[in-house]
Design a protein around this motif. Structure first.
Motif, mmCIF file in Angstrom:
data_model
loop_
_atom_site.group_PDB
_atom_site.id
_atom_site.type_symbol
_atom_site.label_atom_id
_atom_site.label_comp_id
_atom_site.label_asym_id
_atom_site.label_seq_id
_atom_site.Cartn_x
_atom_site.Cartn_y
_atom_site.Cartn_z
ATOM 1 N N VAL A 173 5.157 -7.793 -16.378
ATOM 2 C CA VAL A 173 5.526 -6.383 -16.579
ATOM 3 C C VAL A 173 4.305 -5.479 -16.478
ATOM 4 N N ASP A 174 3.231 -5.824 -17.178
ATOM 5 C CA ASP A 174 2.024 -4.998 -17.133
ATOM 6 C C ASP A 174 1.443 -4.936 -15.723
ATOM 7 N N GLN A 175 1.453 -6.063 -15.031
ATOM 8 C CA GLN A 175 0.923 -6.093 -13.665
ATOM 9 C C GLN A 175 1.785 -5.255 -12.716
ATOM 10 N N LEU A 176 3.095 -5.332 -12.882
ATOM 11 C CA LEU A 176 3.979 -4.517 -12.040
ATOM 12 C C LEU A 176 3.726 -3.032 -12.270
ATOM 13 N N GLN A 177 3.538 -2.653 -13.520
ATOM 14 C CA GLN A 177 3.264 -1.246 -13.813
ATOM 15 C C GLN A 177 1.925 -0.807 -13.219
ATOM 16 N N PHE A 178 0.937 -1.694 -13.282
ATOM 17 C CA PHE A 178 -0.376 -1.371 -12.696
ATOM 18 C C PHE A 178 -0.256 -1.176 -11.184
ATOM 19 N N TRP A 179 0.400 -2.112 -10.495
ATOM 20 C CA TRP A 179 0.479 -2.032 -9.037
ATOM 21 C C TRP A 179 1.423 -0.923 -8.585
ATOM 22 N N LYS A 180 2.365 -0.552 -9.430
ATOM 23 C CA LYS A 180 3.191 0.622 -9.132
ATOM 24 C C LYS A 180 2.325 1.871 -9.100
ATOM 25 N N GLU A 181 1.381 1.980 -10.034
ATOM 26 C CA GLU A 181 0.458 3.114 -10.048
ATOM 27 C C GLU A 181 -0.455 3.096 -8.822
ATOM 28 N N VAL A 182 -0.902 1.918 -8.425
ATOM 29 C CA VAL A 182 -1.734 1.812 -7.217
ATOM 30 C C VAL A 182 -0.949 2.274 -5.987
ATOM 31 N N ALA A 183 0.287 1.804 -5.875
ATOM 32 C CA ALA A 183 1.124 2.193 -4.740
ATOM 33 C C ALA A 183 1.344 3.701 -4.706
ATOM 34 N N SER A 184 1.562 4.284 -5.871
ATOM 35 C CA SER A 184 1.761 5.736 -5.952
ATOM 36 C C SER A 184 0.490 6.480 -5.546
ATOM 37 N N LYS A 185 -0.654 6.000 -5.989
ATOM 38 C CA LYS A 185 -1.931 6.648 -5.681
ATOM 39 C C LYS A 185 -2.190 6.668 -4.174
ATOM 40 N N TYR A 186 -1.851 5.577 -3.496
ATOM 41 C CA TYR A 186 -2.126 5.479 -2.060
ATOM 42 C C TYR A 186 -0.911 5.834 -1.197
ATOM 43 N N HIS A 187 0.172 6.236 -1.839
ATOM 44 C CA HIS A 187 1.390 6.653 -1.125
ATOM 45 C C HIS A 187 1.914 5.545 -0.205
ATOM 46 N N ILE A 188 2.031 4.357 -0.772
ATOM 47 C CA ILE A 188 2.522 3.210 -0.019
ATOM 48 C C ILE A 188 3.648 2.516 -0.780
ATOM 49 N N ARG A 189 4.374 1.635 -0.100
ATOM 50 C CA ARG A 189 5.477 0.897 -0.717
ATOM 51 C C ARG A 189 4.946 -0.249 -1.574
ATOM 52 N N LEU A 190 5.660 -0.516 -2.643
ATOM 53 C CA LEU A 190 5.448 -1.737 -3.424
ATOM 54 C C LEU A 190 6.708 -2.576 -3.303
ATOM 55 N N VAL A 191 6.600 -3.739 -2.674
ATOM 56 C CA VAL A 191 7.718 -4.663 -2.525
ATOM 57 C C VAL A 191 7.520 -5.809 -3.515
ATOM 58 N N VAL A 192 8.516 -6.059 -4.340
ATOM 59 C CA VAL A 192 8.455 -7.158 -5.314
ATOM 60 C C VAL A 192 9.234 -8.339 -4.750
ATOM 61 N N GLU A 193 8.556 -9.460 -4.592
ATOM 62 C CA GLU A 193 9.225 -10.651 -4.066
ATOM 63 C C GLU A 193 9.278 -11.740 -5.128
#
Length: 221
Positions: free
Chosen positions: A168-188
């Motif tokens: 959960v914490d990692q997903l929230q972190f990478w969601k913020e990264v994706a938002s910062k760089y305006h890119i998609r986050l795909v969870v597999e």
């Protein structure tokens, strides 16, 4: 004989199919198997098969994802072949998923950035796979993020490393990264309804995993 299996990628919030990840397999001893050495498969054979497969499924999706390890990613012959393939399969978008293998430890970051820039300048999208595990920490991939269109978070990697409590914490972190760089986050690696609901709660629409569909063979005949 080689063929591609495909696994669907979804926008769960719109219940729409957005793309397929292409997974190459070898037919041996009457079974489809994971090749032991991807680098041993001739580039032209891989790319020609990619084109045939893309044309068979292209009307169904907007993109196809094709895996390269870092050594393959910086190979000039591979790059030119895939750029040609992008022109050939347009308007379907080709996404290169940059994966991690043990043979990639000596690939320089500068070479990766140079290749990423070359791909993006020629209309090929870049996806950084398996973020948050192995070599793919934020600091190690930060230089590539300005050229990326997508990052992929593999929940199965955290299970394998018995790090489920960090998901959960990692997903929230990478969601913020994706938002910062305006890119998609795909969870597999989504495998059940509980994980599906977790991603709903985290407001993460782009998903891939057995819960939505297992890889299946594309028949070319």
């Amino acid at each position: 004989m080689y063929r591609y299996f495909i696994q669907p990628q979804l926008n769960r919030f719109t219940n729409s199919l957005i793309g397929y990840e292409m997974l190459i397999r070898k037919y041996d001893d009457e079974h489809w198997k994971l090749p032991q050495n991807f680098a041993a498969i001739p580039v032209d054979e891989q790319v020609n098969l990619l084109k045939l497969t893309a044309k068979r499924i292209g009307l169904k999706v907007g993109s196809i994802s094709f895996n390269l390890n870092r050594s393959q990613f910086i190979d000039q012959h591979m790059a030119e072949a895939l750029i040609d393939a992008q022109h050939d399969i347009y308007p379907v978008k080709l996404i290169i998923e940059v994966t991690e293998e043990s043979c990639d430890k000596d690939v320089a970051r500068e070479a990766l950035v140079k290749s990423a820039k070359h791909y993006t300048e020629n209309g090929v999208q870049i996806s950084l796979d398996d973020v948050g595990t192995g070599f793919n920490t934020y600091n190690n991939i930060k230089a590539l993020l300005p050229y990326a269109n997508e990052i992929k978070f593999a929940m199965q990697n955290f299970r394998r490393e018995t790090r489920e409590g960090e998901i959960v914490d990692q997903l929230q972190f990478w969601k913020e990264v994706a938002s910062k760089y305006h890119i998609r986050l795909v969870v597999e690696g989504t495998e059940n309804a509980e994980e599906d609901e977790l991603l709903n709660q985290l407001d993460l629409p782009y998903r891939q995993g057995y819960f939505y569909g297992k890889p299946h063979l594309v028949k070319l005949e």
